[in-house]
Structures are given as structure tokens and as C-alpha cells.
Motif scaffolding. Structure first.
Motif, short mmCIF file in Angstrom:
data_model
loop_
_atom_site.label_atom_id
_atom_site.label_comp_id
_atom_site.label_asym_id
_atom_site.label_seq_id
_atom_site.Cartn_x
_atom_site.Cartn_y
_atom_site.Cartn_z
N LYS A 174 -42.30 35.77 5.86
CA LYS A 174 -42.77 35.73 4.43
C LYS A 174 -44.13 34.63 4.21
N THR A 175 -44.16 33.60 5.25
CA THR A 175 -45.39 32.70 4.82
C THR A 175 -46.12 32.98 6.31
N GLY A 176 -46.00 33.66 7.17
CA GLY A 176 -46.64 33.90 8.37
C GLY A 176 -46.75 32.69 9.24
N ILE A 177 -46.05 31.74 9.32
CA ILE A 177 -45.89 30.63 10.12
C ILE A 177 -45.27 30.94 11.44
N ASN A 178 -45.83 30.54 12.46
CA ASN A 178 -45.30 30.83 13.68
C ASN A 178 -45.02 29.21 14.64
N ARG A 179 -43.94 28.99 14.81
CA ARG A 179 -43.60 27.80 15.38
C ARG A 179 -43.39 27.77 16.69
N TYR A 180 -44.23 27.38 17.37
CA TYR A 180 -43.88 27.25 18.97
C TYR A 180 -44.11 25.84 19.71
N LEU A 181 -43.81 25.56 20.86
CA LEU A 181 -44.27 24.31 21.39
C LEU A 181 -45.35 24.58 22.16
N THR A 182 -46.24 23.36 22.49
CA THR A 182 -47.32 23.80 23.09
C THR A 182 -47.38 22.32 24.10
N ALA A 183 -47.63 22.55 25.42
CA ALA A 183 -47.77 21.34 26.30
C ALA A 183 -48.96 20.55 26.23
N ARG A 184 -48.65 19.15 26.33
CA ARG A 184 -50.22 18.62 26.41
C ARG A 184 -50.94 18.80 27.93
N LYS A 185 -52.16 18.40 28.04
CA LYS A 185 -52.88 18.59 29.05
C LYS A 185 -52.43 17.74 30.38
N GLY A 186 -52.11 16.37 29.69
CA GLY A 186 -51.71 15.40 30.94
C GLY A 186 -50.88 14.24 30.11
N VAL A 187 -50.59 13.23 31.03
CA VAL A 187 -49.85 12.20 30.52
C VAL A 187 -50.51 11.38 29.20
N ASN A 188 -51.80 11.36 29.76
CA ASN A 188 -52.59 10.58 28.55
C ASN A 188 -53.73 11.36 27.74
N ASP A 189 -53.43 12.60 28.07
CA ASP A 189 -54.24 13.63 27.41
C ASP A 189 -53.59 14.55 26.35
N LEU A 190 -53.43 14.35 25.33
CA LEU A 190 -52.41 14.79 24.17
C LEU A 190 -52.87 16.19 23.89
N SER A 191 -54.28 16.72 24.18
CA SER A 191 -54.79 17.89 23.58
C SER A 191 -53.81 18.95 24.04
#
Length: 819
Positions: A174-191
Motif C-alpha cells: 500500500k505504501t510502497g515501503i521496502n524494508r531490508y537490511l544493508t550491511a555497513r562497509k566496515g567496522v568504523n565506516d557505517l555507510s
């Protein structure tokens, strides 16, 4: 003019007060769980949920100078479960969070530049942001009745790398929201990193992707479990999966309030279930979705099936043959299979049923939830392009039809299920199958006649057998021969707090392992056979027969066993420092094992293996020597454990062969993995792998290097040939190592992993080489290792049997925490 000066003075005072509130933080939400438009959160101030479970604020990971808005467990501030501005961190410490009068959240930096914001399509009269005790950060109207439908925005709709209890992973149509997990790039890089975990485009299956490439797929939910996944009844969890016109998602709830759990996808792409027990501060890995090579997406190519309990692990579906026979001969299965006989749309043909498999990927498919299985078959036969069909639901409803190649099928043997998939084959294949079945029927009839002839003899012996049954059952533990102490069930139940979850310290194919304490204060580890284990009885008997006769300071000590009705338990000495892999593969704990201590561990393992091969009353081949099967006592002394698949050699026997290869890839010798041949030299190969892992702090399985595609063995071989052997050494050993000793150990490790068994040294020679400095100059140069090529530059698919499916899924036991 006086009035003007007075007004100007008043406005100045108001603005000064506002600036004081804004930048001093004296008027902010720091102890409450809500944030209003007149308030803000800046670096150093936080929101805390009402139950003191979660905390929200700005943080900077590790030594990074970047600041993020995040949510973490209040008593575990290093465990961050959500990050708001992960794509756009703030580079100064003056950032602050504010909520607008319409209900949108904003992060501003020190120059009042918008760094991150929400974009709600609805507005509120009196908006507030609240951190709930579930870890959900929500925006709502303060005057609205508390319900999830009234939220203007919530962090649960925009996960980072963690799923918390109650959080949905999936789609809202209905809302079009897609919830999924995305890993961080590194231990201190949270992008955001390359790996994601969420619903596939079909909205029926969960997929781990690296970029756009699928790495792992979980089959569709059938009403009880996900297709192809073993049924796991975990009392502390409730799994909820929903698929309807409005939503498709999965969420979990924790029923035991003393346990905290979360699901994460890490920077390496591993999806893991983590649990934290009450009054502890260390997360335990309950399970990882990626268990073995068959979990790799499309490992056996189109129309292939992966069977982890056989070698080679890939074969073609019934009616199919390898597309590239030469590639299959070198264990490269990515080309998959093609039909032996093309389908003829003019012929009716038929279907062959395959049970206990993960359903193929839904690439070209059709779903009709109203059809039953019979109608599904008829519909598939009507369409010449239909290659297979199956039920969607366990109760027989729902029709799934596949068109084109069948990709990413694997076999599961842990449980039996009538639900399966029907593969379309030509009429000739069906006739062949009928002919085979008729032949089998003849064999069965003949065999039945022979058995009937023996029935009279069996009945004559029945009376005597009945009298002796109890004695025979008790003798299964070899009590009269082994003189192994028997523990009372009540004693063991009391020692383990009635086998409570808080006492659980490990799990495996055999069952569960519990920590216990006897009434005298003696700590024990109790290995309890699972009643559903298909191989546990065999392993139980094997371990009792083996280890009860062995006495050595570098072998784990079996204190006794417990047998009551269908209960089988082994009682061991408790090892307080867990297993070797708990230390050497951890960035922090590895520093506790200095070079002198590692060398002591190497010598201890070697002497223990020498005792098994030469000095004990029996010659024992362990067959599963690896870091997780080396336990450490309170002084970090090594003890070899887990003799569930060990074999006993008698007399002058030097080699044996088996049709059932069980062990751990990455540690298995070539002759054992390929031909099923094992000997003392098989254990020597495993020891060599273990030595190189102890030296380097790196795992042989999955080792990666930017300059080549070899595994750890190949990397060590290259360094040795380039006279750079010391570069293999773990860097944390630089201040404590004895270089000549390190080089000698690396050379011995390479000698142990040579491709051909006859080139490898015996254990007596291994111990001499390790313990004698003067022998260094006379050591032979090592030859090429076995299984050292891991990946090709053109493809990351496995080449050769070098990966490591855990033997947890076979018969041996790998501890989560140690025993």
C-alpha cells in the motif's frame, strides 16, 4: 525612540535566551524518551526509552571523526542497531537533531546546514518524536491515540543492518515501503555496504545480495517454515511470516524476557542470529544462514542439485546431464545441466517428484493460490514451457509453476517431508523410471522370501533375547569393558539446572552441550544426544569407545556417561577458555596468545596427536582436527576434543577407505576428500592447516588476498618460495616471537599439507622437527600443498574441495562457546 530601544532590547534578550537554549543544551531532551519541536538533541545529550532499554543520540564509531545519529542498547553502547544519516555523516561535533512543527526530523551541522531529514507525507498538529522500548524511533501526533497506524514516520521502516524483535523485514504494497537490511562497509565506516538482506522481487523469498548479484536465497514460506530450511523449533522465539494483498514480511518475537536477540547482516555478508543472555555482556551467535557450499546461490548451476552430504556435492536433476562435462570433472559446476532428451510438446510426458529440497528460484514463475496440487499438474501440462510445479503451502494449497531453467536447488536430509517439487520429463524418462522400479520390486520380493525363511529362527531366539534386552541395552556404553563411570540422570539434571538455556554453551549435529556443576563444586560439560539426531547414537558409541580408553594431558577427559531410557549423555571436564578458534580468529583476543603460548599450544596439539597415532593402546585417526575442536583449559593448555567420527586402526593397518566422507572442508586431506581414503597422514594434513592458521591468525577457508586467488595454504606456499615466510606471521606476535622458531613452524606446517600423503612426515617426526632447533638445517624443502587454489580470477565460484561446510550438520560437534 525610547520605545524602539526598549523593544530592541527585549528582542535581543529573547534571541539570546533562545541561542543559550539551543547551543548550551540546557533545554533539551536528555533524560526523557520524547522530543518536541521546542527541543533538540545534540552531541552529548540523548533520548532513553521508558524501560531504559535503548538510547538515541549522536556517536562517533571507533577512532572516526564522523558523527552519526544512532540507536543503541543503553547498557551496551557499542551495539548500535540503527543509524539515521549513514550515507551523510556529520564531520563536526556540533550537529543537532530537531523535529519541525509539521512532524519531520532534521539533522543540522554546526553551520545549520541540513544533513539528513525525514519526508513524511502527513503532518501533525502537535508532533513529537519518541524512542520506544522496542528500539523503534517514531514520529506521531501527541494528541492521537497510541497505535502504529498513526505514526507519521518510524525508524523500523528504514532499517540499517539490524532487525530487532517486532521489526518487519519485507514490503508494504500500500505504501510502497521496502524494508531490508544493508550491511555497513566496515567496522568504523557505517555507510551502506555491498550486502543486503530482504525480500526478492517476487516478494516470496528472502535473498542476500552483493550489489545486484544473489549470494544466498531462502525459499518461500510454506505455512510452517521456509522452503528447504530445516525446521528449527526454538522455544524462545516466535517467527511470523505474512503474505497477502497488503503486505509481505517476516518478523520475530522473543518469548523469554531474559534473552535479547537481533538479526544482523555484517560487512562480509553473513546473516546471523545473535542472542544475549541475562546478566551477560557478550553476544552469542545462535546460527548463521550461510552454513555450507550448498547455500551459495546456484552453486550447481541451472538444473543441478546440491547435496552437501555426498562428494562431489553437485549432480544433475533426474533426466538431465552436465552441459560441460569437462568442467564437471574439475568440480566446476557453474555451467549446470541440460536435458538428456529434449521435451516434445506433442508427447504428454510426465513428472518425477523430488522431496526434501529447497524449491528453485522464482525467476520465471506463476503463482495461483486457489489451485490444489492436482489442478496444478493439469495446468503445467497444458503449457509446453512449464518445467516444474509444486505446492506453495504445506497443507496442499497454492500452485507454483516454473518456466525455463531450475536454479538453486539443494537437498535437505535432516527431516522427511512429503512436500516436494515435480520435475517435467519426457515420456521416455518416465518409462526408464518404471523399468527401474519393476527391477527393484523383483529384488524386494526375492529378499522378502529369504527374510521369511529366517523368521522361524528369529522366533526361536526371541525368548532368550527378551531376557537379555536390558543387559544388552546397558552394554551399549561398554560398561563392563570400558569401566566408564555411570552418572545418575537426576544428578546431571540438577547440575545443569534442569538443562536450562542459561546453561547451554554449545550445539551441533549430536545435540546440545550444557555447563554443569556437581554437588562437590566440580564443573562439567554435558553433551546431550538429541532425540531427533539421526547420527547421534553412532557418534555416542564411537566417542565412548574411543576416548574412554585414552589418557593424555592434551586430550579432553571423559568423566563418564549417563543412560536412561532414550537419554544418552557424555560428561566431560569443563574447559573454561572455550576453543582455540575463539582466540586466534578474534582481533582482540588473539593478542592474549603471545608467541610462547602459541608455540606451547602447537606442541601440545602435536603431542596429543602423536599419542593417538603411536603411543596409545589403540591407533586412533581423529578425522576432524580443527581449531574449534581444540579446547583450552584455564591455563590455555590445549586438549583435542570431539572423537565422534574418529576411527580405530588395529595391528599393522595403515589406511582405510569409506564411502561416506565426513569432516570439515579446509582441513581435509585431498585423498580423503576425493577418494575417501584416510590414515595417520590425513590427520597430519589437518595439523598442518591448523599450524598455519595459528601462525597467521587467518582461516584457511575463505582466505582472501588482493594479489592472488589462493587460500591460506597457497599464500604460505608463495611466501615460502619468495623467502618471505615471516610475512605470514600474525602481526600481533612481532614483539614476542622467536623468528627462527616461527619459520621452522611454518616450514613444518607446509611439510604437513603436501599434496601426497607419502610426502608428509609422521607425527613422531613432526614433534622432533618442532622441538629440536638443531634439526632446522636438515629439514627437507616442502612441496606443493594440496587444495591450495581457492578461486579463479574470472569467477568467485569454488574450484576444488577447499571450502569448509561445518560438520555441525553431519555428526561432529562445534561449540559456540566452548565447554
Amino acid at each position: 525612540m525610547k520605545y524602539f530601544h526598549f523593544s530592541f532590547l527585549m528582542w535581543t534578550l529573547v534571541l539570546t535566551f533562545f541561542q543559550y537554549c539551543l547551543f548550551s543544551g540546557s533545554y533539551r531532551a536528555s533524560a526523557a524518551d520524547t522530543l518536541a519541536p521546542t527541543q533538540f538533541i545534540r552531541n552529548g545529550s540523548t533520548l532513553v526509552s521508558s524501560g531504559q532499554t535503548f538510547e538515541l543520540g549522536f556517536f562517533s564509531p571507533g577512532e572516526s571523526n564522523k558523527y552519526y545519529l544512532g540507536i543503541w542498547y543503553k547498557r551496551l553502547p557499542d551495539t548500535v542497531v540503527w543509524v539515521g544519516n549513514r550515507e551523510n555523516p556529520v564531520i563536526d561535533s556540533h550537529a543537532f537533531l530537531n523535529i519541525s512543527s509539521t512532524g519531520n526530523l532534521f539533522i543540522f551541522d554546526g553551520q545549520n546546514t541540513t544533513i539528513w531529514s525525514t519526508n513524511s507525507s502527513r503532518s501533525a498538529k502537535n508532533p513529537i518524536a519518541q524512542l520506544l522500548d522496542s528500539g523503534n524511533f517514531v514520529v506521531k501526533d501527541e494528541d492521537t491515540y497510541e497505535d502504529t497506524e498513526s505514526y507519521l514516520w518510524e525508524s523500523f521502516d528504514f532499517p540499517s543492518d539490524t532487525q530487532l524483535a517486532g521489526m518487519k523485514i519485507g514490503r508494504n504494497f500500500k505504501t510502497g515501503i521496502n524494508r531490508y537490511l544493508t550491511a555497513r562497509k566496515g567496522v568504523n565506516d557505517l555507510s551502506p555496504g555491498d550486502f543486503t538482506f530482504g525480500l526478492g522481487n517476487d516478494s516470496l523469498q528472502f535473498v542476500v545480495r552483493e550489489g545486484t548479484k544473489k549470494r544466498l536465497r531462502i525459499g518461500p514460506w510454506n505455512g510452517i517454515k521456509y522452503s528447504g530450511r530445516p525446521s528449527q523449533i526454538i522455544p524462545i522465539f516466535n517467527q511470523v511470516s505474512v503474505y497477502n494483498a497488503e503486505e509481505a514480511y517476516n518478523r520475530f518475537e522473543v518469548t523469554d524476557k531474559s534473552i535479547i536477540s537481533r538479526l544482523t547482516v555484517n560487512e562480509s555478508g553473513l546473516v546471523q542470529r545473535l542472542v544475549l543472555y541475562e546478566n551477560t555482556s557478550e553476544w552469542t551467535v545462535m546460527f548463521t544462514l550461510q552454513n555450507d557450499l550448498c547455500d551459495d546461490y546456484a552453486h550447481c548451476g541451472p538444473n543441478g542439485i546440491c547435496k552437501i552430504n555426498q562428494l562431489p556435492i553437485c549432480e544433475c536433476l533426474e533426466g538431465f546431464v552436465p552441459r560441460l562435462e569437462r568442467m564437471w570433472q574439475v568440480l566446476n559446476w557453474t555451467g549446470g545441466c541440460v536435458r538428456r532428451t529434449p521435451l516434445d510438446c506433442q508427447e504428454r510426458g510426465g513428472f518425477l517428484k523430488i522431496k526434501n529440497v529447497k524449491l528453485p528460484d522464482l525467476l520465471q514463475f506463476k503463482l495461483d493460490e486457489r489451485m490444489n496440487l492436482k489442478d496444478c499438474r493439469v495446468e503445467c501440462l497444458k503449457n509446453c514451457s512449464c518445467t516444474a510445479y509444486a505446492n506453495l503451502n504445506y497443507n496442499g494449497s497454492g500452485c507454483l509453476m516454473w518456466f525455463g531453467n531450475l536454479i538453486d536447488i539443494r537437498e535437505y536430509i535432516e527431516e522427511q517431508s512429503e512436500q516436494g517439487i515435480y520435475i517435467r520429463v519426457p515420456a521416455s524418462e518416465i518409462r526408464t523410471g518404471d523399468s527401474i522400479w519393476k527391477s527393484r520390486r523383483i529384488v524386494i520380493i526375492v529378499a522378502s522370501s529369504m527374510l521369511f525363511g529366517l523368521l522361524a529362527l528369529v522366533l526361536m531366539c526371541w525368548y532368550m533375547i527378551r531376557k537379555c534386552r536390558r543387559k544388552i541395552k546397558e552394554s551399549q556404553a561398554n560398561k563392563e569393558d570400558l569401566e566408564l563411570p555411570l552418572f545418575d540422570f537426576v544428578t546431571i539434571a540438577s547440575a545443569t539446572n534442569n538443562f536450562s538455556d542459561s546453561n547451554k554453551i554449545g550445539t551441533g549435529g549430536f545435540g546440545l552441550v550444557y555447563k554443569g556443576e556437581l554437588f562437590k563444586g566440580q564443573e562439567i560439560a554435558v553433551k546431550r544426544l538429541s532425540r531427533n539426531s539421526q547420527q547421534g547414537v553412532e557418534q555416542f558409541m564411537n566417542e565412548v569407545a574411543m576416548i574412554s580408553k585414552l589418557q593424555h594431558r592434551n586430550l579432553v577427559r571423559l568423566l563418564g556417561c549417563c543412560i536412561k531410557r532414550d537419554e544418552r549423555m557424555l560428561i566431560y571436564e569443563f574447559m573454561s577458555n572455550r576453543s582455540l578458534n575463539y582466540f586466534i580468529f578474534d582481533e582482540t583476543r588473539r593478542k592474549l596468545l603471545t608467541w610462547p603460548k602459541r608455540f606451547e599450544i602447537i606442541m601440545g596439539i602435536s603431542r596429543g596427536l602423536l599419542y593417538l597415532h603411536q603411543d596409545s593402546r589403540l591407533r586412533i585417526i581423529h578425522r576432524d582436527l580443527k581449531a574449534s575442536n581444540v579446547l583450552l583449559d584455564n591455563e590455555l593448555n590445549p586438549k583435542i576434543s570431539d572423537f565422534g567420527i574418529a576411527k580405530m586402526f588395529g595391528g599393522d593397518q595403515v589406511e582405510a577407505k569409506t564411502n561416506r566422507v565426513i569432516g570439515t572442508y579446509g582441513y581435509m586431506s585431498p585423498e580423503y576428500a576425493i577418494d575417501g581414503k584416510f590414515s595417520v597422514k590425513s590427520d597430519v594434513f589437518s595439523l598442518g592447516v591448523l599450524l598455519l592458521e595459528i601462525m597467521s591468525g587467518k582461516k584457511n577457508r575463505g582466505f582472501n588476498h588482493p594479489d592472488h586467488y589462493h587460500n591460506l595454504l597457497g599464500h604460505a606456499w608463495l611466501l615460502w618460495n619468495d623467502e618471505k615466510a615471516l610475512e605470514l606471521m600474525d602481526r600481533c606476535l612481532e614483539d614476542s616471537c622467536v623468528e627462527a622458531q616461527v619459520v621452522r613452524c611454518i616450514q613444518v606446517g607446509l611439510l604437513c599439507v603436501q599434496k601426497h600423503g607419502e610426502d608428509r612426515p609422521t607425527m613422531s617426526y613432526v614433534v622432533r622437527m618442532l622441538d629440536n632447533e638443531e634439526i632446522t638445517s636438515t629439514l627437507p624443502p616442502p612441496k606443493e600443498p594440496g587444495f591450495y587454489v581457492e578461486r579463479s580470477s574470472a569467477d568467485t565460484s569454488a574450484v576444488g574441495l577447499h571450502m569448509e561446510p561445518s560438520t555441525e550438520n553431519a555428526v561432529t560437534l562445534t561449540l559456540e562457546e566452548g565447554r
